[in-house]
Design an enzyme around this catalytic site. Structure first.
Site, PDB file in Angstrom:
ATOM      1  N   GLY A 233       0.831  -1.193   0.000  1.00  0.00           N
ATOM      2  CA  GLY A 233       0.000   0.000   0.000  1.00  0.00           C
ATOM      3  C   GLY A 233       0.866   1.243   0.000  1.00  0.00           C
ATOM      4  O   GLY A 233       2.036   1.194   0.400  1.00  0.00           O
TER       5      GLY A 233
ATOM      6  N   CYS B 183       6.445  -0.317   6.778  1.00  0.00           N
ATOM      7  CA  CYS B 183       6.043   0.881   6.051  1.00  0.00           C
ATOM      8  C   CYS B 183       7.208   1.362   5.190  1.00  0.00           C
ATOM      9  O   CYS B 183       8.342   1.395   5.671  1.00  0.00           O
ATOM     10  CB  CYS B 183       5.639   1.960   7.053  1.00  0.00           C
ATOM     11  SG  CYS B 183       5.088   3.490   6.294  1.00  0.00           S
ATOM     12  N   LEU B 184       6.917   1.731   3.953  1.00  0.00           N
ATOM     13  CA  LEU B 184       7.981   2.203   3.061  1.00  0.00           C
ATOM     14  C   LEU B 184       8.628   3.480   3.593  1.00  0.00           C
ATOM     15  O   LEU B 184       9.751   3.800   3.223  1.00  0.00           O
ATOM     16  CB  LEU B 184       7.424   2.450   1.655  1.00  0.00           C
ATOM     17  CG  LEU B 184       6.902   1.207   0.920  1.00  0.00           C
ATOM     18  CD1 LEU B 184       6.306   1.604  -0.422  1.00  0.00           C
ATOM     19  CD2 LEU B 184       8.003   0.176   0.733  1.00  0.00           C
TER      20      LEU B 184
ATOM     21  N   HIS C  84      -2.149   7.154   7.405  1.00  0.00           N
ATOM     22  CA  HIS C  84      -1.212   8.098   6.763  1.00  0.00           C
ATOM     23  C   HIS C  84      -1.923   9.399   6.384  1.00  0.00           C
ATOM     24  O   HIS C  84      -1.323  10.467   6.408  1.00  0.00           O
ATOM     25  CB  HIS C  84      -0.621   7.486   5.486  1.00  0.00           C
ATOM     26  CG  HIS C  84       0.561   6.588   5.708  1.00  0.00           C
ATOM     27  ND1 HIS C  84       1.738   7.029   6.275  1.00  0.00           N
ATOM     28  CD2 HIS C  84       0.764   5.279   5.426  1.00  0.00           C
ATOM     29  CE1 HIS C  84       2.606   6.019   6.327  1.00  0.00           C
ATOM     30  NE2 HIS C  84       2.042   4.946   5.817  1.00  0.00           N
TER      31      HIS C  84
ATOM     32  N   GLN D 225       3.024   9.963   1.487  1.00  0.00           N
ATOM     33  CA  GLN D 225       4.322   9.285   1.432  1.00  0.00           C
ATOM     34  C   GLN D 225       5.128   9.656   0.195  1.00  0.00           C
ATOM     35  O   GLN D 225       6.330   9.420   0.135  1.00  0.00           O
ATOM     36  CB  GLN D 225       4.129   7.761   1.448  1.00  0.00           C
ATOM     37  CG  GLN D 225       3.598   7.226   2.752  1.00  0.00           C
ATOM     38  CD  GLN D 225       3.503   5.717   2.708  1.00  0.00           C
ATOM     39  OE1 GLN D 225       2.511   5.177   2.231  1.00  0.00           O
ATOM     40  NE2 GLN D 225       4.533   5.034   3.177  1.00  0.00           N
TER      41      GLN D 225
ATOM     42  N   HIS E 203      -3.824   0.948   8.028  1.00  0.00           N
ATOM     43  CA  HIS E 203      -2.468   1.515   8.008  1.00  0.00           C
ATOM     44  C   HIS E 203      -2.389   2.683   7.024  1.00  0.00           C
ATOM     45  O   HIS E 203      -1.889   3.761   7.361  1.00  0.00           O
ATOM     46  CB  HIS E 203      -1.479   0.393   7.625  1.00  0.00           C
ATOM     47  CG  HIS E 203      -0.063   0.843   7.460  1.00  0.00           C
ATOM     48  ND1 HIS E 203       0.959   0.427   8.281  1.00  0.00           N
ATOM     49  CD2 HIS E 203       0.513   1.679   6.556  1.00  0.00           C
ATOM     50  CE1 HIS E 203       2.089   1.000   7.897  1.00  0.00           C
ATOM     51  NE2 HIS E 203       1.853   1.750   6.836  1.00  0.00           N
ATOM     52  N   GLU E 204      -2.905   2.468   5.802  1.00  0.00           N
ATOM     53  CA  GLU E 204      -2.804   3.507   4.766  1.00  0.00           C
ATOM     54  C   GLU E 204      -3.685   4.719   5.097  1.00  0.00           C
ATOM     55  O   GLU E 204      -3.298   5.859   4.870  1.00  0.00           O
ATOM     56  CB  GLU E 204      -3.173   2.946   3.392  1.00  0.00           C
ATOM     57  CG  GLU E 204      -2.275   1.832   2.891  1.00  0.00           C
ATOM     58  CD  GLU E 204      -0.796   2.146   2.955  1.00  0.00           C
ATOM     59  OE1 GLU E 204      -0.426   3.324   2.823  1.00  0.00           O
ATOM     60  OE2 GLU E 204      -0.001   1.208   3.156  1.00  0.00           O
TER      61      GLU E 204
HETATM   62 NI    NI Z   1       2.986   3.087   5.633  1.00  0.00          NI
END
Ligand code: NI
Length: 178
Positions: free
Chosen positions: A46, A99-100, A145, A51, A141-142
């Site tokens: 995701g 997470c990226l 953000h 991000q 999670h997304e």
């Molecule tokens: Ni993330």
């Protein structure tokens, strides 16, 4: 399509509450395509717009992707614009998340087991999805953000401090390797 730069902790854009999208048009769709490519390239499940430095309520997810054998990721991409949780289960689950924007790290996070989410899709059409298991976790999670929340904000201070130390070490090692 173009690959976008992924912003990492502790960049301030990751702490901001993202703005609602007013119009789903070709410009936004080009951005969604770029986000998906960026996500596949980074082998993430995701990616949220903040991000990649864009403070808008936009998320791409593919919880069923795999390698096509030629080095490309394919699966069942979902594009969610202005997503909102409209129902949550009483039950919660714990799962390991990464997470990226927090590279190389993982931690156990508690989430609602099931959620129902309303959103606009790639064509600007209103949709609803009832998600459980892995998809429910990825969605929460997304969507966090979009409110400036990282999964490391949802673990204990002790665990977060340990994780941030490991992140600093990970980045040192990355630097040495390159
Ligand atoms: Ni993330």
């Amino acid at each position: 399509m173009a690959k976008l730069k992924v912003y990492e902790y502790p960049h301030s854009i990751l702490k901001q509450k993202a703005a609602k999208v007013e119009k789903v048009d070709d410009e936004l769709r080009r951005f969604l395509d770029d986000m998906l490519e960026t996500m596949y390239e980074a082998v993430g499940v995701g990616l949220a717009a903040p991000q990649v430095g864009v403070s808008k309520r936009v998320v791409v997810i593919d919880a069923e992707q795999e390698d096509d054998g030629a080095g490309h990721r394919t699966g069942k991409p979902m594009y969610l614009i202005n997503p909102e949780i409209i129902w949550r289960s009483e039950e919660k689950v714990c799962g390991e998340e990464g997470c990226l924007s927090v590279p190389g790290q993982r931690a156990e996070v508690e989430r609602f087991e099931k959620i129902r989410v309303r959103y606009l899709d790639y064509d600007g059409k209103e949709q609803e999805v009832l998600a459980d298991d892995f998809l429910a976790i990825v969605l929460q999670h997304e969507m966090d953000h979009l409110d400036g929340i990282l999964y490391i904000d949802r673990i204990s201070r002790l665990k977060r401090n340990m994780l941030l130390k490991k992140l600093a070490k990970f980045r040192e090692e990355e630097k040495e390797d390159s």
